[in-house]
Enzyme design. Sequence first.
Site, PDB file in Angstrom:
ATOM      1  CD  GLU A 104      -3.171   0.775   0.658  1.00 18.98           C
ATOM      2  OE1 GLU A 104      -3.005   1.293  -0.460  1.00 18.98           O
ATOM      3  OE2 GLU A 104      -4.041   1.139   1.448  1.00 18.98           O
ATOM      4  CG  ASP A 105      -1.129   4.741  -1.228  1.00 17.56           C
ATOM      5  OD1 ASP A 105      -1.683   4.041  -0.353  1.00 17.56           O
ATOM      6  OD2 ASP A 105      -1.765   5.531  -1.952  1.00 17.56           O
ATOM      7  CG  ASP A 108      -5.209   8.548   6.524  1.00 23.26           C
ATOM      8  OD1 ASP A 108      -4.795   9.110   7.536  1.00 23.26           O
ATOM      9  OD2 ASP A 108      -6.096   9.058   5.795  1.00 23.26           O
ATOM     10  CG  PHE A 158      -3.914  15.200   1.282  1.00 25.61           C
ATOM     11  CD1 PHE A 158      -4.698  14.077   1.500  1.00 25.61           C
ATOM     12  CD2 PHE A 158      -3.598  15.552  -0.025  1.00 25.61           C
ATOM     13  CE1 PHE A 158      -5.166  13.316   0.437  1.00 25.61           C
ATOM     14  CE2 PHE A 158      -4.065  14.811  -1.094  1.00 25.61           C
ATOM     15  CZ  PHE A 158      -4.849  13.696  -0.860  1.00 25.61           C
ATOM     16  NE  ARG A 171      -3.013   8.416  -9.407  1.00 26.43           N
ATOM     17  CZ  ARG A 171      -3.664   8.055  -8.291  1.00 26.43           C
ATOM     18  NH1 ARG A 171      -2.982   7.653  -7.249  1.00 26.43           N
ATOM     19  NH2 ARG A 171      -4.971   8.109  -8.231  1.00 26.43           N
TER      20      ARG A 171
HETATM   21  P1  5GP Z   1      -6.807   4.429   4.892  1.00 24.55           P
HETATM   22  O1  5GP Z   1      -7.411   5.647   5.529  1.00 24.55           O
HETATM   23  O2  5GP Z   1      -7.853   3.416   4.586  1.00 24.55           O
HETATM   24  O3  5GP Z   1      -5.685   3.881   5.742  1.00 24.55           O
HETATM   25  O4  5GP Z   1      -6.152   4.887   3.521  1.00 24.55           O
HETATM   26  C1  5GP Z   1      -6.863   4.788   2.306  1.00 24.55           C
HETATM   27  C2  5GP Z   1      -6.198   5.440   1.160  1.00 24.55           C
HETATM   28  O5  5GP Z   1      -6.392   6.838   1.290  1.00 24.55           O
HETATM   29  C3  5GP Z   1      -4.707   5.279   0.960  1.00 24.55           C
HETATM   30  O6  5GP Z   1      -4.355   4.081   0.330  1.00 24.55           O
HETATM   31  C4  5GP Z   1      -4.418   6.471   0.055  1.00 24.55           C
HETATM   32  O7  5GP Z   1      -4.666   6.153  -1.294  1.00 24.55           O
HETATM   33  C5  5GP Z   1      -5.420   7.507   0.555  1.00 24.55           C
HETATM   34  N1  5GP Z   1      -4.734   8.465   1.436  1.00 24.55           N
HETATM   35  C6  5GP Z   1      -4.670   8.500   2.776  1.00 24.55           C
HETATM   36  N2  5GP Z   1      -3.912   9.536   3.208  1.00 24.55           N
HETATM   37  C7  5GP Z   1      -3.482  10.166   2.079  1.00 24.55           C
HETATM   38  C8  5GP Z   1      -2.635  11.297   1.845  1.00 24.55           C
HETATM   39  O8  5GP Z   1      -2.096  11.966   2.735  1.00 24.55           O
HETATM   40  N3  5GP Z   1      -2.421  11.619   0.522  1.00 24.55           N
HETATM   41  C9  5GP Z   1      -2.988  10.941  -0.517  1.00 24.55           C
HETATM   42  N4  5GP Z   1      -2.709  11.361  -1.756  1.00 24.55           N
HETATM   43  N5  5GP Z   1      -3.771   9.866  -0.322  1.00 24.55           N
HETATM   44  C10 5GP Z   1      -4.006   9.479   0.961  1.00 24.55           C
END
Ligand code: 5GP
Length: 183
Positions: A104-105, A108, A158, A171
Amino acid sequence: MTDYDTNIKNLKVLFSENEIKNKLKELAEKIEKSFPQNEDIYVICVLKGSVMFCADLVKHFSNPVQMEFIRISSYGNETKSSNNLQAIDLTLPNLEDKNVLIVEDIIDTGLTARFLTDLFKIKHHPKKVVFTALLNKKCARQAEIEPDFYGFEVDDKFVVGYGLDYKGYYRNLPYIGYFPIQS
Ligand code: 5GP
């Protein structure tokens, strides 16, 4: 000047291309050590955000690697995570008794990580599931989950670049940055 031009001019670098490169080498070594030597690793690249991270990470592995790609859809706004998740484009081979690495990237809220880890364990019965993220936004966690491995910790910003987008852009940047709040 377009919004894109204005935004990119204000973007602050958080992790440079070189810092990411060095971190990936270190991370890949740790991840690979967690799998049995010489056994196949099925790398699951979670599109679209982890495309750069995943592509660069796998270059360091010496175990045999198979790469698979999945996409997760969520129904939220652009800068907030959603707990309404659904796996789409999920055409995967038989992963029963295989070593799986989910890439995963960023983690969050942790909702995606929780969803994916459960999905793979329950549906695919792999031998082992390891979850890695390049970035860990610990302060935003809602689900009780931590990545097995991660690259960098980030605070409540963010971030964009190196696969991560804002409205589909940024990206392709080779570094990770953020937009400072302007007063
Ligand atoms: P989760 O909140 O489920 O852990 O993250 C879900 C997705 O939200 C991540 O895979 C990512 O694509 C997006 N995301 C969360 N935080 C950020 C951020 O700071 N920047 C960007 N561009 N995407 C984010």
